[in-house]
Design a protein around this motif. Structure first.
Motif, PDB file in Angstrom:
ATOM      1  N   LEU A  60     -10.990  97.630  89.646  1.00 14.06           N
ATOM      2  CA  LEU A  60     -12.138  97.580  90.083  1.00 14.06           C
ATOM      3  C   LEU A  60     -12.426  97.914  91.520  1.00 14.06           C
ATOM      4  O   LEU A  60     -12.463  97.222  92.499  1.00 14.06           O
ATOM      5  CB  LEU A  60     -12.445  96.058  89.929  1.00 14.06           C
ATOM      6  CG  LEU A  60     -12.352  95.611  88.510  1.00 14.06           C
ATOM      7  CD1 LEU A  60     -12.203  93.873  88.407  1.00 14.06           C
ATOM      8  CD2 LEU A  60     -13.623  95.967  87.704  1.00 14.06           C
ATOM      9  N   PRO A  61     -12.474  99.118  91.764  1.00 14.61           N
ATOM     10  CA  PRO A  61     -12.642  99.756  93.176  1.00 14.61           C
ATOM     11  C   PRO A  61     -14.000  99.305  93.981  1.00 14.61           C
ATOM     12  O   PRO A  61     -15.030 100.223  94.021  1.00 14.61           O
ATOM     13  CB  PRO A  61     -12.678 101.247  92.989  1.00 14.61           C
ATOM     14  CG  PRO A  61     -13.302 101.596  91.618  1.00 14.61           C
ATOM     15  CD  PRO A  61     -12.841 100.176  90.795  1.00 14.61           C
ATOM     16  N   ALA A  66     -18.320  89.496  93.751  1.00 15.63           N
ATOM     17  CA  ALA A  66     -19.367  89.500  93.040  1.00 15.63           C
ATOM     18  C   ALA A  66     -19.426  90.758  92.056  1.00 15.63           C
ATOM     19  O   ALA A  66     -19.985  90.910  91.053  1.00 15.63           O
ATOM     20  CB  ALA A  66     -20.756  89.189  93.776  1.00 15.63           C
ATOM     21  N   LYS A  67     -19.484  91.899  92.820  1.00 13.50           N
ATOM     22  CA  LYS A  67     -19.895  92.971  92.291  1.00 13.50           C
ATOM     23  C   LYS A  67     -18.542  93.689  91.180  1.00 13.50           C
ATOM     24  O   LYS A  67     -18.655  94.052  90.298  1.00 13.50           O
ATOM     25  CB  LYS A  67     -19.745  94.372  93.444  1.00 13.50           C
ATOM     26  CG  LYS A  67     -21.196  94.181  94.006  1.00 13.50           C
ATOM     27  CD  LYS A  67     -21.010  95.293  95.375  1.00 13.50           C
ATOM     28  CE  LYS A  67     -22.263  95.183  96.169  1.00 13.50           C
ATOM     29  NZ  LYS A  67     -22.464  96.256  96.877  1.00 13.50           N
ATOM     30  N   ARG A  68     -17.527  93.028  91.347  1.00 15.33           N
ATOM     31  CA  ARG A  68     -16.056  93.343  90.691  1.00 15.33           C
ATOM     32  C   ARG A  68     -16.533  92.497  89.256  1.00 15.33           C
ATOM     33  O   ARG A  68     -16.164  92.957  88.216  1.00 15.33           O
ATOM     34  CB  ARG A  68     -15.045  92.848  91.165  1.00 15.33           C
ATOM     35  CG  ARG A  68     -14.629  93.613  92.314  1.00 15.33           C
ATOM     36  CD  ARG A  68     -13.050  93.376  92.812  1.00 15.33           C
ATOM     37  NE  ARG A  68     -12.866  92.226  93.567  1.00 15.33           N
ATOM     38  CZ  ARG A  68     -12.965  92.339  94.959  1.00 15.33           C
ATOM     39  NH1 ARG A  68     -13.261  93.204  95.593  1.00 15.33           N
ATOM     40  NH2 ARG A  68     -12.786  91.041  95.525  1.00 15.33           N
ATOM     41  N   LYS A  98      -7.430  97.618  94.831  1.00 14.04           N
ATOM     42  CA  LYS A  98      -8.387  97.830  94.004  1.00 14.04           C
ATOM     43  C   LYS A  98      -8.038  97.564  92.500  1.00 14.04           C
ATOM     44  O   LYS A  98      -8.671  98.133  91.777  1.00 14.04           O
ATOM     45  CB  LYS A  98      -9.141  99.123  93.861  1.00 14.04           C
ATOM     46  CG  LYS A  98      -9.274  99.582  95.493  1.00 14.04           C
ATOM     47  CD  LYS A  98     -10.515  98.724  96.165  1.00 14.04           C
ATOM     48  CE  LYS A  98     -10.863  99.066  97.461  1.00 14.04           C
ATOM     49  NZ  LYS A  98     -12.079  98.203  97.975  1.00 14.04           N
ATOM     50  N   ARG A  99      -6.965  96.889  92.361  1.00  9.90           N
ATOM     51  CA  ARG A  99      -6.487  96.676  90.682  1.00  9.90           C
ATOM     52  C   ARG A  99      -6.294  95.177  90.694  1.00  9.90           C
ATOM     53  O   ARG A  99      -5.524  94.448  91.514  1.00  9.90           O
ATOM     54  CB  ARG A  99      -5.081  97.435  90.521  1.00  9.90           C
ATOM     55  CG  ARG A  99      -4.802  97.302  89.028  1.00  9.90           C
ATOM     56  CD  ARG A  99      -3.636  98.438  88.483  1.00  9.90           C
ATOM     57  NE  ARG A  99      -3.090  98.269  87.330  1.00  9.90           N
ATOM     58  CZ  ARG A  99      -3.804  99.067  86.480  1.00  9.90           C
ATOM     59  NH1 ARG A  99      -4.823  99.791  86.581  1.00  9.90           N
ATOM     60  NH2 ARG A  99      -3.208  99.024  85.307  1.00  9.90           N
ATOM     61  N   TYR A 100      -6.767  94.524  89.645  1.00  6.68           N
ATOM     62  CA  TYR A 100      -6.953  93.151  89.662  1.00  6.68           C
ATOM     63  C   TYR A 100      -6.462  92.416  88.323  1.00  6.68           C
ATOM     64  O   TYR A 100      -6.673  93.253  87.245  1.00  6.68           O
ATOM     65  CB  TYR A 100      -8.549  92.710  89.700  1.00  6.68           C
ATOM     66  CG  TYR A 100      -8.970  92.835  91.244  1.00  6.68           C
ATOM     67  CD1 TYR A 100      -8.895  91.832  92.258  1.00  6.68           C
ATOM     68  CD2 TYR A 100      -9.335  94.001  91.494  1.00  6.68           C
ATOM     69  CE1 TYR A 100      -9.104  92.181  93.489  1.00  6.68           C
ATOM     70  CE2 TYR A 100      -9.895  94.344  92.768  1.00  6.68           C
ATOM     71  CZ  TYR A 100      -9.668  93.258  93.826  1.00  6.68           C
ATOM     72  OH  TYR A 100     -10.167  93.802  95.134  1.00  6.68           O
TER      73      TYR A 100
END
Length: 375
Positions: A60-61, A66-68, A98-100
């Protein structure tokens, strides 16, 4: 191996929302039959069976949480089998840049879990998939806790799963036979050739900051109790303080605007009436005194009426018209226009005559002067 899949993004609660001290503390385990305490210490946390919660590592870059969350359904819809509206998505920790970590649970399962823990007085507790109670191993490794009938696995990418013991070796082979770290019961010999056997820290310590709490969005803990009211009072005080600051800033801005208008007025008077002394106080009254008085008998201001008539008559000159000054002298309105055109005085004279204006037009240095009666 059966791992249920669910997903529907719901707006998250703030981090730590489930750690509300309005009921029993400690770590509890929810099984198909019972809710049992596993460690009496630590914040209220309920471990739920990982068979019903799929864990994913999702890129999720995006710059904000909120945007993710908004992008999450699109990022996972190809990874799950269920319709996106049938499942709940929970966003966990950042596993790598950037990885969740993402949890996927069916809505009906979430509703069942929450009803059960609320019935036991644990409605304030975090819900954590039980594989996340294991420490995260290094990349390419597995942390494994082997039980009598099921095994918990935490992978090096931060995800995890639960699997029946007879299928553990098959899953391990399919994963490329990663190096294993055994917690508790020893692993089968062929899986333990390069394995470490380690003791676990106390469960409560491992779950002080869980990698993922499923209590987000519509499933977030409902705040009650004195802690809630203290936080609400704090928010109210901060809101009032914000209004006071905004009002002060507005007052300061209005004062700056007023000061700017005073300076502009003084400059205008200096340009239109050179040598006129203006007081420091009562500027508005002093400037009003400089304006022409209304005509006899209380009629309209003759200056304004004459200026309006003159302006209307000069309209045909358009862009060639540039007013230098406008003032009254006795019963006359004096208007000086800027122009370097030698024929401009004639054009002004012709234009005023066409507009029915009785005025004298004469060249001056750098322009033309119009002298017209006020009445």
């Amino acid at each position: 191996m059966i791992i249920t899949r669910d997903t529907h993004v719901t707006v998250e609660a703030p981090p730590g929302a489930s750690l509300d001290a309005s009921g029993p503390a400690g770590v509890w385990t929810l099984t198909g039959e019972a809710l049992a305490v596993s460690d009496a210490d630590g914040p209220a946390t309920v471990l739920v069976p990982n068979e019903a919660a799929r864990l994913l590592a999702v890129d999720l870059p995006l710059p904000t949480r909120a945007k993710r969350l908004a992008a999450l359904p699109f990022a996972v819809e190809e990874l799950i089998a269920e319709p996106i509206d049938s499942v709940h998505l929970a966003l966990g920790i950042e596993l790598s840049p950037k990885r969740y970590l993402v949890g996927v649970v069916r809505h009906d399962r979430m509703a069942e879990w929450i009803a059960r823990i609320e019935a036991e007085g644990l409605g304030h507790a975090a819900l954590v998939p039980d594989a996340l109670a294991l420490p995260q191993p290094a990349a390419g490794e597995w942390a494994v806790e082997l039980g009598a009938t099921r095994a918990l696995v935490r992978a090096g990418d931060g995800t995890g799963f639960a699997i029946p013991v007879p299928l553990l070796r098959t899953a391990w082979d399919a994963a490329g036979k990663p190096r294993t770290i055994a917690y508790g019961t020893a692993l089968p010999a062929d899986m333990a050739d390069s394995a470490d056997a380690l003791a676990l820290d106390p469960l409560a310590r491992r779950l002080l900051a869980p990698a993922l709490d499923l209590r987000q969005g519509i499933y977030a803990v409902r705040r009650t109790g004195s802690g809630f009211w203290r936080r609400l009072a704090t928010v109210a005080v901060l809101g009032l303080l914000a209004h006071v600051i905004i009002a002060a800033l507005d007052t300061l801005a209005l004062r700056n605007i007023a000061n700017a208008r005073v300076a502009e007025t003084r400059e205008l008077v200096a340009a239109r009436a050179p040598g006129t002394a203006l007081p420091e106080e009562g500027l508005a009254s002093a400037v009003a005194d400089l304006l022409p008085r209304p005509g006899a008998g209380g009629g309209a201001n003759p200056f304004l009426a004459a200026a309006a008539r003159l302006s209307a008559a000069l309209t045909p000159l358009g862009a060639d018209l540039s007013v230098r000054t406008m003032r009254t002298e006795g019963t006359s309105l004096i208007v000086d226009l800027d122009s370097t055109d030698p024929a401009f005085a004639g054009r002004v004279r012709t234009t005023l005559a066409s507009g029915g204006i009785d005025a004298a037009v004469a060249p001056i240095d750098g322009g033309v002067r119009i002298t017209s009666p006020l009445s």
